[in-house]
Design a protein around this motif. Structure first.
Motif, short mmCIF file in Angstrom:
data_model
loop_
_atom_site.label_atom_id
_atom_site.label_comp_id
_atom_site.label_asym_id
_atom_site.label_seq_id
_atom_site.Cartn_x
_atom_site.Cartn_y
_atom_site.Cartn_z
N VAL A 160 1.49 -1.05 0.33
CA VAL A 160 0.11 0.08 0.26
C VAL A 160 1.00 0.85 0.14
O VAL A 160 0.46 2.53 -0.75
CB VAL A 160 -1.04 -0.09 1.12
CG1 VAL A 160 -2.00 0.78 0.74
CG2 VAL A 160 -1.41 -1.04 1.25
N ARG A 161 2.01 1.15 0.64
CA ARG A 161 2.84 2.13 0.58
C ARG A 161 3.19 2.73 -0.75
O ARG A 161 3.47 3.89 -0.70
CB ARG A 161 3.86 2.48 2.24
CG ARG A 161 3.24 2.22 3.48
CD ARG A 161 5.09 2.24 4.46
NE ARG A 161 3.99 2.12 5.78
CZ ARG A 161 3.88 2.96 6.52
NH1 ARG A 161 3.45 4.68 5.74
NH2 ARG A 161 3.01 3.07 7.22
N GLN A 162 3.38 0.98 -1.50
CA GLN A 162 4.81 1.77 -2.75
C GLN A 162 3.61 2.21 -3.24
O GLN A 162 4.06 3.15 -3.83
CB GLN A 162 5.14 0.33 -3.18
CG GLN A 162 6.02 0.26 -3.82
CD GLN A 162 6.85 1.24 -3.55
OE1 GLN A 162 7.72 0.90 -2.95
NE2 GLN A 162 7.25 2.78 -4.80
N LEU A 163 1.90 2.02 -3.23
CA LEU A 163 1.39 1.84 -4.41
C LEU A 163 1.29 3.63 -4.20
O LEU A 163 1.23 4.32 -5.10
CB LEU A 163 0.19 1.67 -4.44
CG LEU A 163 -1.40 2.03 -4.54
CD1 LEU A 163 -1.16 2.50 -6.38
CD2 LEU A 163 -2.52 1.21 -5.15
N LEU B 244 -2.84 2.21 -11.92
CA LEU B 244 -2.81 2.00 -10.10
C LEU B 244 -4.41 2.20 -9.98
O LEU B 244 -4.56 2.52 -8.92
CB LEU B 244 -2.92 3.47 -10.08
CG LEU B 244 -0.71 3.64 -10.40
CD1 LEU B 244 0.27 4.72 -10.10
CD2 LEU B 244 -0.40 2.19 -10.36
N LEU B 245 -6.15 2.52 -10.96
CA LEU B 245 -6.65 2.45 -11.26
C LEU B 245 -7.81 0.89 -11.00
O LEU B 245 -7.30 0.04 -11.89
CB LEU B 245 -7.68 3.55 -11.26
CG LEU B 245 -6.77 5.01 -11.19
CD1 LEU B 245 -7.47 6.18 -12.29
CD2 LEU B 245 -7.25 5.40 -9.57
N ALA B 246 -8.84 1.08 -10.13
CA ALA B 246 -9.66 -0.49 -10.27
C ALA B 246 -10.35 -0.08 -11.75
O ALA B 246 -10.56 1.37 -11.60
CB ALA B 246 -10.67 -0.32 -9.44
N ILE C 293 -8.22 0.71 -1.37
CA ILE C 293 -7.69 -0.54 -2.09
C ILE C 293 -7.65 -1.49 -1.93
O ILE C 293 -8.09 -1.79 -1.18
CB ILE C 293 -5.68 0.61 -2.18
CG1 ILE C 293 -5.73 1.85 -1.79
CG2 ILE C 293 -4.56 -0.60 -2.70
CD1 ILE C 293 -4.43 1.76 -1.55
N LYS C 294 -7.46 -2.12 -3.35
CA LYS C 294 -7.77 -3.12 -3.22
C LYS C 294 -6.65 -4.17 -4.53
O LYS C 294 -6.52 -3.37 -4.95
CB LYS C 294 -9.37 -3.39 -3.79
CG LYS C 294 -10.46 -3.43 -3.54
CD LYS C 294 -11.55 -3.43 -3.82
CE LYS C 294 -13.04 -2.97 -3.17
NZ LYS C 294 -14.77 -3.19 -3.90
N ARG C 295 -7.00 -5.36 -4.51
CA ARG C 295 -6.34 -6.54 -5.73
C ARG C 295 -6.81 -6.44 -6.51
O ARG C 295 -7.70 -6.84 -6.65
CB ARG C 295 -5.34 -7.39 -4.68
CG ARG C 295 -4.41 -7.94 -5.07
CD ARG C 295 -3.76 -9.41 -4.94
NE ARG C 295 -3.23 -9.30 -3.99
CZ ARG C 295 -1.79 -8.51 -3.47
NH1 ARG C 295 -1.34 -8.09 -5.20
NH2 ARG C 295 -1.52 -8.33 -2.45
N SER C 296 -6.35 -6.61 -7.72
CA SER C 296 -7.32 -6.47 -8.78
C SER C 296 -7.16 -8.24 -9.23
O SER C 296 -6.51 -8.47 -8.96
CB SER C 296 -5.80 -5.96 -10.64
OG SER C 296 -6.76 -6.49 -11.38
N LEU D 200 -2.20 -3.82 -6.97
CA LEU D 200 -3.30 -3.28 -6.14
C LEU D 200 -3.60 -1.84 -6.95
O LEU D 200 -3.07 -1.15 -7.78
CB LEU D 200 -2.01 -2.43 -5.00
CG LEU D 200 -1.85 -3.51 -3.36
CD1 LEU D 200 -1.50 -2.33 -2.75
CD2 LEU D 200 -2.87 -4.78 -3.56
N VAL D 201 -5.02 -1.59 -6.66
CA VAL D 201 -5.63 -0.69 -7.20
C VAL D 201 -6.63 0.07 -6.40
O VAL D 201 -6.92 -0.44 -5.40
CB VAL D 201 -6.12 -1.13 -8.70
CG1 VAL D 201 -5.27 -1.75 -9.82
CG2 VAL D 201 -7.54 -2.23 -7.89
#
Length: 147
Positions: A12-15, A35-37, A119-122, A128-129
């Motif tokens: 999450v920090r990296q995103l 980076l976006l859902a 934030i969720k995982r695609s 992460l998105v």
């Protein structure tokens, strides 16, 4: 059915870092979109609420033609991870310049922006998105103009 890997705080920090670095350099929209859902994206910004990648694309094209010399500096970052999503609360200091024609000079802006993200995982990429992006407050710093 694909099993999604648990979301870590480090990811999450990296995103969050990647997002603001890309905003600072006005990265091409093609670098922002991953980076976006891709589904159910909602972004509540001070001037508009966006739904979906097409609306983000149009908004982004507009703002990169208004603001320049941008710098985003993290003031606080709180991450709460669950198995399938992370809830983020952050305050980022946003500094930028803008020029409003026919003004003789540009003006410098500086704000603290309080934000909440989900934030969720695609399921497609496992990356992460950002699925929800809410700007709760945009507070101008003393001595700087408002938007």
């Amino acid at each position: 059915m694909t099993t999604l890997t648990r979301i870590s705080e480090a990811e999450v920090r990296q995103l969050v870092t990647d997002w603001f670095v890309k905003l600072d350099v006005h990265a091409p929209v093609e670098e922002m979109l991953p980076l976006l859902a891709p589904e159910n994206l909602e972004m509540q910004l001070p001037e508009v609420t966006l739904h979906g990648l097409d609306e983000f694309r149009s908004w982004y094209d507009g703002v990169i033609h208004i603001f320049f010399d941008e710098v985003h500096t993290m003031q606080s970052l709180d991450i709460n991870t669950a198995s399938q999503q992370a809830e983020v609360q952050l305050v980022v200091r946003w500094e930028a310049s803008r020029w409003n024609a026919p003004a003789a000079n540009s003006e410098r802006l500086a704000f603290d922006a309080a934000q909440r993200w989900v934030i969720k995982r695609s399921p497609d990429t496992q990356n992460l998105v950002i699925s929800t992006y809410i700007v709760d407050a945009l507070t101008p710093l003393e001595g700087f103009p408002n938007l």
